[in-house]
Design a protein around this motif. Structure first.
Motif, PDB file in Angstrom:
ATOM      1  N   MET A  80       0.834  -1.201   0.000  1.00  0.00           N
ATOM      2  CA  MET A  80       0.000   0.000   0.000  1.00  0.00           C
ATOM      3  C   MET A  80       0.874   1.258   0.000  1.00  0.00           C
ATOM      4  N   LEU A  81       1.919   1.215   0.811  1.00  0.00           N
ATOM      5  CA  LEU A  81       2.845   2.351   0.866  1.00  0.00           C
ATOM      6  C   LEU A  81       3.526   2.554  -0.488  1.00  0.00           C
ATOM      7  N   ASP A  82       3.961   1.467  -1.109  1.00  0.00           N
ATOM      8  CA  ASP A  82       4.599   1.573  -2.426  1.00  0.00           C
ATOM      9  C   ASP A  82       3.671   2.239  -3.435  1.00  0.00           C
ATOM     10  N   ASP A  83       2.410   1.800  -3.445  1.00  0.00           N
ATOM     11  CA  ASP A  83       1.445   2.394  -4.383  1.00  0.00           C
ATOM     12  C   ASP A  83       1.292   3.893  -4.125  1.00  0.00           C
ATOM     13  N   ALA A  84       1.220   4.247  -2.847  1.00  0.00           N
ATOM     14  CA  ALA A  84       1.030   5.666  -2.505  1.00  0.00           C
ATOM     15  C   ALA A  84       2.272   6.483  -2.870  1.00  0.00           C
ATOM     16  N   LEU A  85       3.445   5.917  -2.628  1.00  0.00           N
ATOM     17  CA  LEU A  85       4.676   6.637  -3.003  1.00  0.00           C
ATOM     18  C   LEU A  85       4.739   6.827  -4.514  1.00  0.00           C
ATOM     19  N   ASP A  86       4.359   5.784  -5.250  1.00  0.00           N
ATOM     20  CA  ASP A  86       4.311   5.899  -6.716  1.00  0.00           C
ATOM     21  C   ASP A  86       3.384   7.023  -7.137  1.00  0.00           C
ATOM     22  N   ALA A  87       2.180   7.019  -6.543  1.00  0.00           N
ATOM     23  CA  ALA A  87       1.186   8.035  -6.907  1.00  0.00           C
ATOM     24  C   ALA A  87       1.668   9.440  -6.544  1.00  0.00           C
ATOM     25  N   ALA A  88       2.445   9.530  -5.489  1.00  0.00           N
ATOM     26  CA  ALA A  88       2.976  10.841  -5.081  1.00  0.00           C
ATOM     27  C   ALA A  88       4.278  11.172  -5.808  1.00  0.00           C
ATOM     28  N   GLN A 140      15.507  16.370   6.039  1.00  0.00           N
ATOM     29  CA  GLN A 140      14.844  17.677   6.118  1.00  0.00           C
ATOM     30  C   GLN A 140      13.430  17.528   6.666  1.00  0.00           C
ATOM     31  N   VAL A 141      12.802  16.409   6.281  1.00  0.00           N
ATOM     32  CA  VAL A 141      11.392  16.203   6.623  1.00  0.00           C
ATOM     33  C   VAL A 141      11.192  14.776   7.144  1.00  0.00           C
ATOM     34  N   ILE A 142      10.408  14.665   8.216  1.00  0.00           N
ATOM     35  CA  ILE A 142      10.040  13.344   8.753  1.00  0.00           C
ATOM     36  C   ILE A 142       8.530  13.175   8.635  1.00  0.00           C
ATOM     37  N   VAL A 143       8.105  12.068   8.041  1.00  0.00           N
ATOM     38  CA  VAL A 143       6.686  11.745   7.978  1.00  0.00           C
ATOM     39  C   VAL A 143       6.402  10.638   8.981  1.00  0.00           C
ATOM     40  N   ALA A 144       5.542  10.919   9.942  1.00  0.00           N
ATOM     41  CA  ALA A 144       5.137   9.918  10.924  1.00  0.00           C
ATOM     42  C   ALA A 144       3.823   9.314  10.451  1.00  0.00           C
ATOM     43  N   MET A 145       3.839   8.016  10.213  1.00  0.00           N
ATOM     44  CA  MET A 145       2.641   7.347   9.679  1.00  0.00           C
ATOM     45  C   MET A 145       1.915   6.636  10.816  1.00  0.00           C
ATOM     46  N   GLY A 146       0.806   7.204  11.240  1.00  0.00           N
ATOM     47  CA  GLY A 146       0.008   6.600  12.306  1.00  0.00           C
ATOM     48  C   GLY A 146       0.343   7.169  13.673  1.00  0.00           C
ATOM     49  N   ALA A 147      -0.526   6.861  14.636  1.00  0.00           N
ATOM     50  CA  ALA A 147      -0.429   7.467  15.967  1.00  0.00           C
ATOM     51  C   ALA A 147       0.830   7.039  16.717  1.00  0.00           C
ATOM     52  N   THR A 148       1.233   5.787  16.551  1.00  0.00           N
ATOM     53  CA  THR A 148       2.426   5.314  17.270  1.00  0.00           C
ATOM     54  C   THR A 148       3.674   6.047  16.790  1.00  0.00           C
ATOM     55  N   ALA A 149       3.815   6.129  15.481  1.00  0.00           N
ATOM     56  CA  ALA A 149       4.969   6.844  14.916  1.00  0.00           C
ATOM     57  C   ALA A 149       4.929   8.317  15.317  1.00  0.00           C
ATOM     58  N   ALA A 150       3.733   8.903  15.270  1.00  0.00           N
ATOM     59  CA  ALA A 150       3.609  10.328  15.606  1.00  0.00           C
ATOM     60  C   ALA A 150       4.050  10.575  17.046  1.00  0.00           C
ATOM     61  N   ARG A 151       3.647   9.683  17.916  1.00  0.00           N
ATOM     62  CA  ARG A 151       4.007   9.841  19.322  1.00  0.00           C
ATOM     63  C   ARG A 151       5.524   9.776  19.518  1.00  0.00           C
ATOM     64  N   SER A 152       6.146   8.880  18.800  1.00  0.00           N
ATOM     65  CA  SER A 152       7.584   8.744  18.956  1.00  0.00           C
ATOM     66  C   SER A 152       8.337   9.919  18.319  1.00  0.00           C
ATOM     67  N   VAL A 153       7.891  10.328  17.142  1.00  0.00           N
ATOM     68  CA  VAL A 153       8.581  11.426  16.452  1.00  0.00           C
ATOM     69  C   VAL A 153       8.384  12.737  17.212  1.00  0.00           C
ATOM     70  N   VAL A 180       2.450  14.518  10.069  1.00  0.00           N
ATOM     71  CA  VAL A 180       1.782  13.298  10.512  1.00  0.00           C
ATOM     72  C   VAL A 180       0.737  12.895   9.477  1.00  0.00           C
ATOM     73  N   THR A 181       0.681  11.613   9.194  1.00  0.00           N
ATOM     74  CA  THR A 181      -0.380  11.114   8.323  1.00  0.00           C
ATOM     75  C   THR A 181      -0.882   9.781   8.887  1.00  0.00           C
ATOM     76  N   VAL A 182      -1.761   9.139   8.160  1.00  0.00           N
ATOM     77  CA  VAL A 182      -2.278   7.850   8.626  1.00  0.00           C
ATOM     78  C   VAL A 182      -1.240   6.752   8.361  1.00  0.00           C
ATOM     79  N   HIS A 183      -1.451   5.622   8.989  1.00  0.00           N
ATOM     80  CA  HIS A 183      -0.626   4.459   8.683  1.00  0.00           C
ATOM     81  C   HIS A 183      -1.223   3.748   7.465  1.00  0.00           C
ATOM     82  N   ASP A 206      -0.968  13.762   1.521  1.00  0.00           N
ATOM     83  CA  ASP A 206      -0.059  14.035   2.647  1.00  0.00           C
ATOM     84  C   ASP A 206       1.395  13.767   2.255  1.00  0.00           C
ATOM     85  N   LEU A 207       1.615  12.692   1.521  1.00  0.00           N
ATOM     86  CA  LEU A 207       2.993  12.382   1.093  1.00  0.00           C
ATOM     87  C   LEU A 207       3.515  13.464   0.144  1.00  0.00           C
TER      88      LEU A 207
END
Ligand code: URA
Ligand code: SF4
Length: 217
Positions: A80-88, A140-153, A180-183, A206-207
């Motif tokens: 799913m991430l690969d598809d989204a990165l491709d689209a972005a 330069q930029v950090i993308v936190a995907m989901g609440a767990t990542a967001a909390r840590s970042v 921050v974005t969704v997972h 978001d990406l």
């Protein structure tokens, strides 16, 4: 961060080398016993990518496939991430891809290993690795995907719906822009095609916004 779920162990800090690059971190993490998650996991799943890239993406923790292969985001969420990165129009090879927690946490149901969200104490225990990665990669930029990542970042709990897509500066890294974005696995859970498509478009947006933050410097 508070530790509402204490872990039996002291956290990753004592395994994190003081100097060295991403490869040194990757190697050192194989020996990490900073929380109990290493015990049932097959291996540590560290990251892909190298220092000096502009964009770092942070997920939650490895899943079943990642645990078996040792690579982040190679299972269904990874597709799913690969598809989204491709689209972005973002090249996966040009990002640093990691997780907030480096060992797979699961619950055994029969023979199946069912993903279980990491406890706050495990997230806190594993955070020294993420801190060291940020210091070594200097994105330069950090993308936190989901609440767990967001909390840590960000170092604090946030509600995805309230902060997603916006530029945030984490106190600890004033010169890095975070977003921050969704997972991606949250898209897999949507049953209706229309819901999934809309969520996918929002994730891609978001990406793209994150990639634009890089370009703006
Ligand atoms: N989900 C994550 O958060 N990370 C992975 O590496 C795989 C699935
Ligand atoms: Fe160490 Fe993180 Fe694995 Fe826990 S999850 S053992 S802190 S690498």
């Amino acid at each position: 961060m508070s530790t509402e779920n204490p872990v039996e162990r002291p956290g990753a800090q004592e395994w994190v080398p003081e100097h060295g690059g991403v490869d040194d971190l990757r190697h050192a993490a194989e020996a990490c016993r900073g929380c109990e998650l290493w015990k049932d996991a097959t291996q540590v799943v560290f990251s892909t990518g190298s220092a000096g890239v502009d964009l770092m993406l942070v997920g939650e923790q490895p899943g079943d496939r990642e645990d078996r292969t040792g690579e982040p985001f190679v299972g269904p969420a990874g597709r799913m991430l690969d598809d989204a990165l491709d689209a972005a129009e973002i090249d996966r090879g040009a990002v640093y891809l990691t997780n907030a927690v480096k060992h797979f946490r699961f619950e055994l149901r029969g023979k199946r290993r069912i993903h279980e969200k990491p406890a706050t104490g495990q997230l806190v225990a594993c955070r020294p690795w993420l801190e060291a990665e940020i210091a070594a990669v200097r994105p330069q930029v950090i993308v936190a995907m989901g609440a767990t990542a967001a909390r840590s970042v960000l170092g604090r709990p946030v509600k995805i719906g309230e902060v997603r897509g916006a530029e945030i500066t984490a106190e600890e890294w004033p010169d890095i822009r975070s977003l921050v974005t969704v997972h991606p696995s949250s898209l897999l859970r949507l049953r209706e095609d229309a819901d999934r498509e809309a969520a996918f478009r929002a994730f891609v947006a978001d990406l793209r916004a994150a990639a634009e933050l890089v370009d703006r410097r």
